[in-house]
Design an enzyme around this catalytic site. Structure first.
Site, short mmCIF file in Angstrom:
data_model
loop_
_atom_site.label_atom_id
_atom_site.label_comp_id
_atom_site.label_asym_id
_atom_site.label_seq_id
_atom_site.Cartn_x
_atom_site.Cartn_y
_atom_site.Cartn_z
N TRP A 102 -4.96 7.40 35.32
CA TRP A 102 -4.84 8.78 35.80
C TRP A 102 -4.54 8.84 37.29
O TRP A 102 -3.70 9.63 37.75
CB TRP A 102 -6.07 9.61 35.44
CG TRP A 102 -6.07 10.03 34.00
CD1 TRP A 102 -6.96 9.66 33.04
CD2 TRP A 102 -5.09 10.84 33.34
NE1 TRP A 102 -6.60 10.21 31.83
CE2 TRP A 102 -5.46 10.93 31.98
CE3 TRP A 102 -3.92 11.50 33.75
CZ2 TRP A 102 -4.73 11.65 31.04
CZ3 TRP A 102 -3.19 12.23 32.80
CH2 TRP A 102 -3.60 12.30 31.47
N ASP A 173 -10.28 13.90 41.40
CA ASP A 173 -9.95 14.33 40.04
C ASP A 173 -11.16 14.02 39.17
O ASP A 173 -11.38 12.88 38.77
CB ASP A 173 -8.72 13.55 39.55
CG ASP A 173 -8.42 13.83 38.08
OD1 ASP A 173 -9.12 14.65 37.45
OD2 ASP A 173 -7.46 13.22 37.55
N LYS A 197 -12.57 18.18 28.70
CA LYS A 197 -13.50 17.08 28.49
C LYS A 197 -14.94 17.60 28.50
O LYS A 197 -15.63 17.49 27.52
CB LYS A 197 -13.33 16.01 29.57
CG LYS A 197 -12.16 15.03 29.34
CD LYS A 197 -10.80 15.61 29.61
CE LYS A 197 -9.66 14.69 29.28
NZ LYS A 197 -8.74 14.44 30.37
C1 LIG Z 1 -7.45 14.30 30.90
C2 LIG Z 1 -7.26 13.94 32.31
C3 LIG Z 1 -6.17 14.41 33.07
C4 LIG Z 1 -5.02 15.19 32.49
O1 LIG Z 1 -5.32 16.44 32.18
P1 LIG Z 1 -4.22 17.43 31.58
O2 LIG Z 1 -5.01 18.67 31.46
O3 LIG Z 1 -3.74 16.87 30.28
O4 LIG Z 1 -3.12 17.55 32.55
C5 LIG Z 1 -6.12 14.07 34.40
N1 LIG Z 1 -7.06 13.30 34.97
C6 LIG Z 1 -8.10 12.81 34.26
C7 LIG Z 1 -9.11 11.94 34.94
C8 LIG Z 1 -8.23 13.11 32.91
O5 LIG Z 1 -9.26 12.63 32.21
#
Ligand SMILES: *Cc1c(COP(=O)(O)O)cnc(C)c1O
Length: 362
Positions: A102, A173, A197
């Site tokens: 990511w 993030d 999540k």
């Molecule tokens: C799931 C996730 C993303 C991506 O999210 P989207 O909503 O699909 O753009 C980005 N960073 C992390 C750490 C994730 O777990």
């Protein structure tokens, strides 16, 4: 219906009491005679819900007053582009710490907007991935910000320390770790997280941003990604994802009732330890992440005999244990055990793994 446990990495399972309440009030929310998704986001009922959700999130995360909380569109990836468009504007330089897939994707997007220096602190220690301490990352002085991902969802790598970055704003993030344990928000310039999540359904993205970082966006940034514009309009510059916001508000209430993040963290620690301990002592499965960086939320593991992978997945599914296949880029298995996963789900998984190992041990 037989008991199902869904280990999907995202969109992930939501707390059962939240889903039941949503079902119960699906057609008539709060005596309005309408579904919450049919109400104007500018009407008094929804505005009250929205404000309460924000306050609950502030309470749960102990968010200081000098931070704005934004309810956005566009997911984590939307923020990969929104962050540089809003913040990469003083020197045009930022550090990106890459610890997995990511944070790597975040770099690819940020490169469109400025000069990105990549720091790669993951080392291999006898076949296991480990992240060097932040003091060894060599963060640049004077960068517009430092970006990192405290929990790499695909790789199962979590960073438990908060990097010390001096005057350089720290951007995180937190898509797959937010609300899993207490964090000191005041150490961050900006935190963002896709909802799917630990917060609610997909379609909603939370941004928590220190107010001195507002108002410095590139002129070209779309209005719906401009933090100042969103803050000025209480996240209602355009129509927000109202149903996702509603479900998130119920998840926040659920967390508060459980006793907040201290309690949640204890439960998560118990679940994760139980699973990792079994993996370690099994002799049949292995973790490829060093103990100090093992994610509490996403547990990738490998069968030592990988020729059994498809049989493992098929039998797990028959046993009601869903979505255990690892991300295609890393293979193996992955059990995502977010807040909504009860301990019983992890116990059922370990019982299954044990039984599978016994029947396949040579
Ligand atoms: C799931 C996730 C993303 C991506 O999210 P989207 O909503 O699909 O753009 C980005 N960073 C992390 C750490 C994730 O777990």
């Amino acid at each position: 219906m037989k008991q199902i446990f869904n280990f999907c990495a995202g969109p992930a399972m939501l707390p059962k009491p939240v889903m039941e309440q949503a079902q119960q009030e699906f057609l008539n929310w709060n005596d309005t005679g309408c579904s919450v998704m049919e109400l104007s986001h500018r009407g008094p009922e929804f505005m009250a819900l929205a404000a309460k959700a924000e306050q609950d999130l502030r309470d749960i995360l102990n968010i200081p007053d000098n931070y704005k909380v934004l309810f956005c569109h566009g997911g984590g990836r939307g923020q990969f582009s929104a962050v540089p468009q809003n913040l990469l504007t003083k020197t045009g330089k930022a550090d990106y710490v890459v610890t997995g897939s990511w944070s790597k994707s975040a770099v690819a997007e940020a490169k469109n907007y400025g000069e990105i220096r990549v720091i790669e602190p993951v080392v291999d220690v006898i076949g296991k991935k480990q992240v060097l301490p932040a003091s060894e990352w060599g963060i640049s002085e004077g960068a517009d910000y430092v970006h990192y991902c405290p929990n790499e969802t695909v790789d199962g790598i979590e960073i438990f320390e908060i990097p010390e970055t001096g005057n350089v704003p720290l951007v995180a993030d937190m898509s797959s770790t937010i609300l899993s344990r207490p964090i000191d928000v005041s150490k961050f310039g900006l935190i963002y997280a896709g909802a799917q999540k630990n917060i609610g359904p997909s379609g909603l993205t939370i941004v928590i941003v220190r107010d001195d970082l507002l108002g410095r966006a590139m002129k070209s940034v779309p209005g719906i990604f401009n933090y100042q514009t969103l803050a000025d309009n209480d996240s209602m510059y355009n129509t927000p994802p109202t149903y996702a916001w509603y479900l998130a508000s119920m998840v926040f209430s659920w967390l508060k009732e459980l006793g907040g993040l201290e309690q949640m963290a204890k439960k998560n620690r118990t679940k994760a330890d139980f699973l990792y301990q079994y993996i370690e002592q099994s002799g049949f499965y292995e973790s490829r992440v060093s103990e100090q960086n093992r994610s509490m939320m996403n547990v990738p593991f490998y069968l030592k005999d990988e020729s059994l992978n498809s049989e493992f997945l098929a039998q797990a599914k028959d046993a009601g244990l869903l979505a255990l296949k690892g991300h295609r880029s890393v293979g193996g298995m992955r059990a995502s055990i977010y807040n909504a996963m009860p301990l019983e789900g992890v116990e059922a998984l370990v019982a299954f793994m044990q039984q599978f190992a016994e029947t396949h041990n040579q």
